[in-house]
Design a protein around this motif. Structure first.
Motif, PDB file in Angstrom:
ATOM      1  N   ARG A  28       0.763  -1.238   0.135  1.00 36.60           N
ATOM      2  CA  ARG A  28      -0.091   0.087  -0.042  1.00 36.60           C
ATOM      3  C   ARG A  28       0.798   1.187   0.085  1.00 36.60           C
ATOM      4  O   ARG A  28       1.996   1.334   1.014  1.00 36.60           O
ATOM      5  CB  ARG A  28      -0.811   0.103   1.264  1.00 36.60           C
ATOM      6  N   ASN A  33      -2.833   0.177  -4.054  1.00 35.52           N
ATOM      7  CA  ASN A  33      -2.017  -1.006  -4.036  1.00 35.52           C
ATOM      8  C   ASN A  33      -1.281  -1.278  -5.254  1.00 35.52           C
ATOM      9  O   ASN A  33      -1.946  -1.307  -6.434  1.00 35.52           O
ATOM     10  CB  ASN A  33      -3.380  -1.785  -3.782  1.00 35.52           C
ATOM     11  N   LEU A  79       1.136  -9.770   1.238  1.00 30.55           N
ATOM     12  CA  LEU A  79       0.593  -8.729   1.646  1.00 30.55           C
ATOM     13  C   LEU A  79       0.894  -7.479   2.753  1.00 30.55           C
ATOM     14  O   LEU A  79       0.793  -8.307   3.635  1.00 30.55           O
ATOM     15  CB  LEU A  79      -1.032  -8.529   1.755  1.00 30.55           C
ATOM     16  N   ALA A  83      -2.108  -3.463   2.690  1.00 35.59           N
ATOM     17  CA  ALA A  83      -2.452  -3.740   1.332  1.00 35.59           C
ATOM     18  C   ALA A  83      -3.832  -4.558   0.831  1.00 35.59           C
ATOM     19  O   ALA A  83      -4.222  -5.306   1.710  1.00 35.59           O
ATOM     20  CB  ALA A  83      -1.300  -4.255   0.725  1.00 35.59           C
ATOM     21  N   GLN A  84      -4.205  -4.409  -0.043  1.00 34.94           N
ATOM     22  CA  GLN A  84      -5.527  -5.082  -0.503  1.00 34.94           C
ATOM     23  C   GLN A  84      -5.388  -5.525  -1.755  1.00 34.94           C
ATOM     24  O   GLN A  84      -4.967  -5.012  -2.819  1.00 34.94           O
ATOM     25  CB  GLN A  84      -6.779  -4.158  -0.554  1.00 34.94           C
ATOM     26  N   LEU A 112      -0.447 -12.573   5.303  1.00 29.85           N
ATOM     27  CA  LEU A 112      -1.005 -11.121   5.433  1.00 29.85           C
ATOM     28  C   LEU A 112      -0.689 -10.363   6.626  1.00 29.85           C
ATOM     29  O   LEU A 112      -0.547 -10.901   7.725  1.00 29.85           O
ATOM     30  CB  LEU A 112      -2.476 -11.413   5.411  1.00 29.85           C
ATOM     31  N   SER A 116      -4.165  -6.200   6.510  1.00 31.65           N
ATOM     32  CA  SER A 116      -4.227  -6.182   4.882  1.00 31.65           C
ATOM     33  C   SER A 116      -5.483  -7.137   4.598  1.00 31.65           C
ATOM     34  O   SER A 116      -6.100  -7.523   5.655  1.00 31.65           O
ATOM     35  CB  SER A 116      -3.139  -7.071   4.380  1.00 31.65           C
ATOM     36  N   SER A 145      -5.551  -8.421   9.862  1.00 33.82           N
ATOM     37  CA  SER A 145      -5.706  -8.756   8.407  1.00 33.82           C
ATOM     38  C   SER A 145      -7.047  -9.500   8.378  1.00 33.82           C
ATOM     39  O   SER A 145      -7.697 -10.128   9.603  1.00 33.82           O
ATOM     40  CB  SER A 145      -4.616  -9.737   8.244  1.00 33.82           C
TER      41      SER A 145
END
Length: 286
Positions: A28, A33, A79, A83-84, A112, A116, A145
């Motif tokens: 991210r 992203n 991730l 972040a996605q 993860l 995330s 996450s």
């Protein structure tokens, strides 16, 4: 198609197999992203579709016609914090036979970091006649996450009357929260054990599983899925849902059509996407 020649010492024969791999890191940066690190080994590769505000979308694509007995496929993704990622495939995964009994293998590993979000909804898996497959799926979750992960397995090429004619299909799914094993699920399907009998598939040919992994999952989410989505007489499949011991729930479905199972999974995914991720639903396939 890159195929590597391996010596088969136990039979003193040679055969061809593929070893394919994709791994990536999603970060991210600001409001976006971004795929900040990526590696692939043919025939597997990832194609990214950036979104200025939403999750990064990646399609995992293979130039091979499928996984043959003896092939290996490795998928790994990290991730970073916040972040996605929405990860999917453009077409079904075909498990194909070869002249040898050695199983094909797929190993998927996801890491993860805090905050995330991973959404992994691949297309269905089709085990051809005489195929032999073993899958291992590991998810490492951190505080904050969240993940939604699905799998749909058919009985084979139904249109060719290849119903439960594969040799074996095995898939394990494990979840670690803060490096502690909290979920372990194993699905071993052996047609020799009468999968159409009582206690197995019965009248059904397809099985689907949806994992919702989140610290925010409550009884309310479970009740809505059980009493509204799965209780709908129009869903045309049999299903049930239950809370996991730690941070999540699982939904398992039986049906006779991949589309029927996909429709139910989509309804569950839409609901949880909005309730847990605060992200509006969208359609990726038309």
């Amino acid at each position: 198609m890159a195929r590597k020649r391996i010596s088969r010492t136990e039979t003193d024969k040679d055969y061809m197999r593929t070893v394919s791999e994709w791994k990536g890191t999603i970060s991210r940066i600001g409001q976006r992203n971004i795929l900040t690190d990526s590696y692939h080994r043919n025939p597997l590769e990832g194609h990214e579709f950036p979104d200025e505000k939403g999750p990064l979308m990646i399609y995992l694509m293979s130039s091979s016609p499928g996984l043959f007995n003896g092939d290996e496929e490795f998928i790994s993704c990290r991730l970073t914090e916040g972040a996605q990622l929405f990860l999917t495939t453009p077409s079904p995964s075909e498990l194909r036979p070869s002249p040898y009994d050695e199983e094909s293998r797929q190993t998927q590993t996801f890491f993860l970091e805090p905050g995330s979000i991973l959404e992994y909804l691949p297309e269905l898996v089709i085990p051809f006649k005489d195929s032999n497959f073993r899958g291992t799926n590991s998810v490492y979750m951190s505080k904050g996450s969240q993940a939604i992960i699905s799998e749909i397995v058919t009985a084979g090429r139904i249109g060719r009357d290849e119903i439960f004619q594969y040799k074996k299909f095995s898939s394990t799914f494990e979840v670690y929260w803060e490096n502690k094993l909290q979920v372990w699920d194993c699905m071993n399907l052996d047609p020799a054990s009468n999968l159409r009998g009582a206690g197995n598939f019965g009248e059904y040919t397809h099985v689907g599983t949806l994992w919702i992994l989140s610290e925010q999952v409550t009884d309310e989410h479970l009740n809505y899925i059980q009493n509204t989505i799965l209780a709908d007489e129009g869903i045309n499949c049999y299903g049930s849902a239950s809370l996991l011991q730690t941070n999540g729930l699982v939904i398992r479905l039986l049906g006779n059509s991949a589309q029927d199972l996909q429709n139910v999974i989509k309804k569950c995914w839409d609901h949880c996407r909005g309730e847990l991720f605060q992200i509006r639903p969208f359609d990726i396939r038309i």
